[in-house]
Every structure is written in C-alpha cells, then in structure tokens.
Motif scaffolding. Structure first.
Motif, PDB file in Angstrom:
ATOM      1  N   VAL A  54       5.723 -12.396   7.406  1.00  0.00           N
ATOM      2  CA  VAL A  54       4.276 -12.449   7.193  1.00  0.00           C
ATOM      3  C   VAL A  54       3.893 -11.268   6.312  1.00  0.00           C
ATOM      4  CG1 VAL A  54       2.019 -12.457   8.315  1.00  0.00           C
ATOM      5  CG2 VAL A  54       3.980 -13.499   9.464  1.00  0.00           C
ATOM      6  N   ARG A  55       3.454 -11.564   5.088  1.00  0.00           N
ATOM      7  CA  ARG A  55       3.179 -10.522   4.104  1.00  0.00           C
ATOM      8  C   ARG A  55       2.198  -9.465   4.602  1.00  0.00           C
ATOM      9  NH1 ARG A  55       3.623  -9.797  -1.546  1.00  0.00           N
ATOM     10  NH2 ARG A  55       1.925  -8.529  -2.351  1.00  0.00           N
ATOM     11  N   ARG A  56       1.150  -9.893   5.288  1.00  0.00           N
ATOM     12  CA  ARG A  56       0.132  -8.925   5.717  1.00  0.00           C
ATOM     13  C   ARG A  56       0.678  -7.915   6.719  1.00  0.00           C
ATOM     14  NH1 ARG A  56      -1.471 -13.456   8.799  1.00  0.00           N
ATOM     15  NH2 ARG A  56      -1.572 -12.965  10.998  1.00  0.00           N
ATOM     16  N   LYS A  57       1.763  -8.259   7.385  1.00  0.00           N
ATOM     17  CA  LYS A  57       2.387  -7.314   8.323  1.00  0.00           C
ATOM     18  C   LYS A  57       3.093  -6.181   7.575  1.00  0.00           C
ATOM     19  CE  LYS A  57       1.677  -9.620  12.198  1.00  0.00           C
ATOM     20  NZ  LYS A  57       1.117  -9.129  13.429  1.00  0.00           N
ATOM     21  N   LEU A  58       3.481  -6.436   6.316  1.00  0.00           N
ATOM     22  CA  LEU A  58       4.195  -5.421   5.539  1.00  0.00           C
ATOM     23  C   LEU A  58       3.274  -4.578   4.658  1.00  0.00           C
ATOM     24  CD1 LEU A  58       7.351  -7.415   4.410  1.00  0.00           C
ATOM     25  CD2 LEU A  58       7.184  -5.686   6.197  1.00  0.00           C
ATOM     26  N   GLU A  59       2.052  -5.011   4.438  1.00  0.00           N
ATOM     27  CA  GLU A  59       1.152  -4.289   3.531  1.00  0.00           C
ATOM     28  C   GLU A  59       0.878  -2.842   3.962  1.00  0.00           C
ATOM     29  OE1 GLU A  59       0.337  -5.041   0.434  1.00  0.00           O
ATOM     30  OE2 GLU A  59       1.604  -6.779   0.744  1.00  0.00           O
ATOM     31  N   PRO A  60       0.624  -2.577   5.249  1.00  0.00           N
ATOM     32  CA  PRO A  60       0.432  -1.165   5.645  1.00  0.00           C
ATOM     33  C   PRO A  60       1.679  -0.319   5.377  1.00  0.00           C
ATOM     34  CG  PRO A  60      -0.385  -2.622   7.361  1.00  0.00           C
ATOM     35  CD  PRO A  60       0.357  -3.482   6.374  1.00  0.00           C
ATOM     36  N   LEU A  61       2.843  -0.900   5.583  1.00  0.00           N
ATOM     37  CA  LEU A  61       4.090  -0.187   5.304  1.00  0.00           C
ATOM     38  C   LEU A  61       4.232   0.042   3.808  1.00  0.00           C
ATOM     39  CD1 LEU A  61       6.808   0.991   6.163  1.00  0.00           C
ATOM     40  CD2 LEU A  61       7.730  -1.346   6.101  1.00  0.00           C
ATOM     41  N   LYS A  64       2.216   2.985   2.802  1.00  0.00           N
ATOM     42  CA  LYS A  64       2.846   4.259   3.190  1.00  0.00           C
ATOM     43  C   LYS A  64       3.973   4.628   2.246  1.00  0.00           C
ATOM     44  CE  LYS A  64       1.912   4.157   8.115  1.00  0.00           C
ATOM     45  NZ  LYS A  64       2.493   4.021   9.449  1.00  0.00           N
ATOM     46  N   MET A  65       4.746   3.621   1.863  1.00  0.00           N
ATOM     47  CA  MET A  65       5.900   3.895   1.000  1.00  0.00           C
ATOM     48  C   MET A  65       5.485   4.178  -0.438  1.00  0.00           C
ATOM     49  SD  MET A  65       8.624   1.111   2.476  1.00  0.00           S
ATOM     50  CE  MET A  65       9.842   1.494   1.231  1.00  0.00           C
ATOM     51  N   THR A  66       4.362   3.617  -0.877  1.00  0.00           N
ATOM     52  CA  THR A  66       3.915   3.796  -2.253  1.00  0.00           C
ATOM     53  C   THR A  66       3.173   5.105  -2.430  1.00  0.00           C
ATOM     54  OG1 THR A  66       3.751   1.418  -2.503  1.00  0.00           O
ATOM     55  CG2 THR A  66       2.579   2.752  -4.109  1.00  0.00           C
ATOM     56  N   ALA A  67       2.144   5.302  -1.635  1.00  0.00           N
ATOM     57  CA  ALA A  67       1.286   6.465  -1.797  1.00  0.00           C
ATOM     58  C   ALA A  67       1.784   7.671  -1.026  1.00  0.00           C
ATOM     59  CB  ALA A  67      -0.138   6.144  -1.365  1.00  0.00           C
ATOM     60  N   GLY A  68       2.445   7.437   0.084  1.00  0.00           N
ATOM     61  CA  GLY A  68       2.879   8.549   0.914  1.00  0.00           C
ATOM     62  C   GLY A  68       1.700   9.129   1.681  1.00  0.00           C
ATOM     63  N   PRO A  69       1.947  10.124   2.493  1.00  0.00           N
ATOM     64  CA  PRO A  69       0.891  10.727   3.291  1.00  0.00           C
ATOM     65  C   PRO A  69      -0.120  11.469   2.450  1.00  0.00           C
ATOM     66  CG  PRO A  69       2.896  11.989   3.501  1.00  0.00           C
ATOM     67  CD  PRO A  69       3.230  10.760   2.695  1.00  0.00           C
ATOM     68  N   GLY A  70      -1.371  11.175   2.677  1.00  0.00           N
ATOM     69  CA  GLY A  70      -2.458  11.891   1.992  1.00  0.00           C
ATOM     70  C   GLY A  70      -2.595  11.539   0.532  1.00  0.00           C
ATOM     71  N   GLY A  71      -1.768  10.638   0.030  1.00  0.00           N
ATOM     72  CA  GLY A  71      -1.818  10.266  -1.387  1.00  0.00           C
ATOM     73  C   GLY A  71      -2.699   9.068  -1.620  1.00  0.00           C
ATOM     74  N   SER A  72      -2.907   8.761  -2.881  1.00  0.00           N
ATOM     75  CA  SER A  72      -3.700   7.589  -3.207  1.00  0.00           C
ATOM     76  C   SER A  72      -3.055   6.798  -4.315  1.00  0.00           C
ATOM     77  CB  SER A  72      -5.100   7.971  -3.615  1.00  0.00           C
ATOM     78  OG  SER A  72      -5.093   8.921  -4.649  1.00  0.00           O
TER      79      SER A  72
END
Length: 72
Positions: A54-61, A64-72
């Motif tokens: 389910v794609r929407r289950k992976l979007e939050p991950l 996190k992997m793209t922007a990292g913590p505190g990033g945008s």
C-alpha cells in the motif's frame, strides 16, 4: 502539550551528530548501511515490517529518507 509546538526531531546542524536522531532514524540508517548501496524505500519498509503493498503506508518513510530529520 496544550497549544505549544513540540520539536520531536532536532534541527539539522553542521556536525550531523547521529546520536541526536530518534530511534526510528537509527533503524533506517542501519538498514541502509546493511544494503551497502542505493536502497529503495520498499526495501527499508519491508525490513521495518511495514505494509509495502500500500503506497500510502510508505510515504511517511519516503519523507524521512528523502528529507531527513528537520529537513525539507
């Protein structure tokens, strides 16, 4: 926190101190390091036990992997 904003993830700094990251980020980093090269979100999701079909289950991950913590 009754109307106050709470910072859950520290702002990204120059030092990049990995120890300041929440436990979830440590798990993501460990999985990516074990792969030893480019890693797909689906691979990390599977290792974390997420529902990868389910794609929407992976979007939050993915965020996190793209922007990292505190990033945008």
């Amino acid at each position: 926190m009754a109307g106050r904003a709470v910072l859950l993830i520290p702002h990204r700094g120059e030092a990049g101190d990995e120890a300041a990251l929440p436990a979830g980020y440590h798990r993501i980093l460990a999985i990516a390091r074990a792969v030893g090269g480019p890693v797909q979100v689906r691979t990390v999701g599977e290792a974390l036990g997420l529902e990868v079909g389910v794609r929407r289950k992976l979007e939050p991950l993915r965020a996190k992997m793209t922007a990292g913590p505190g990033g945008s």
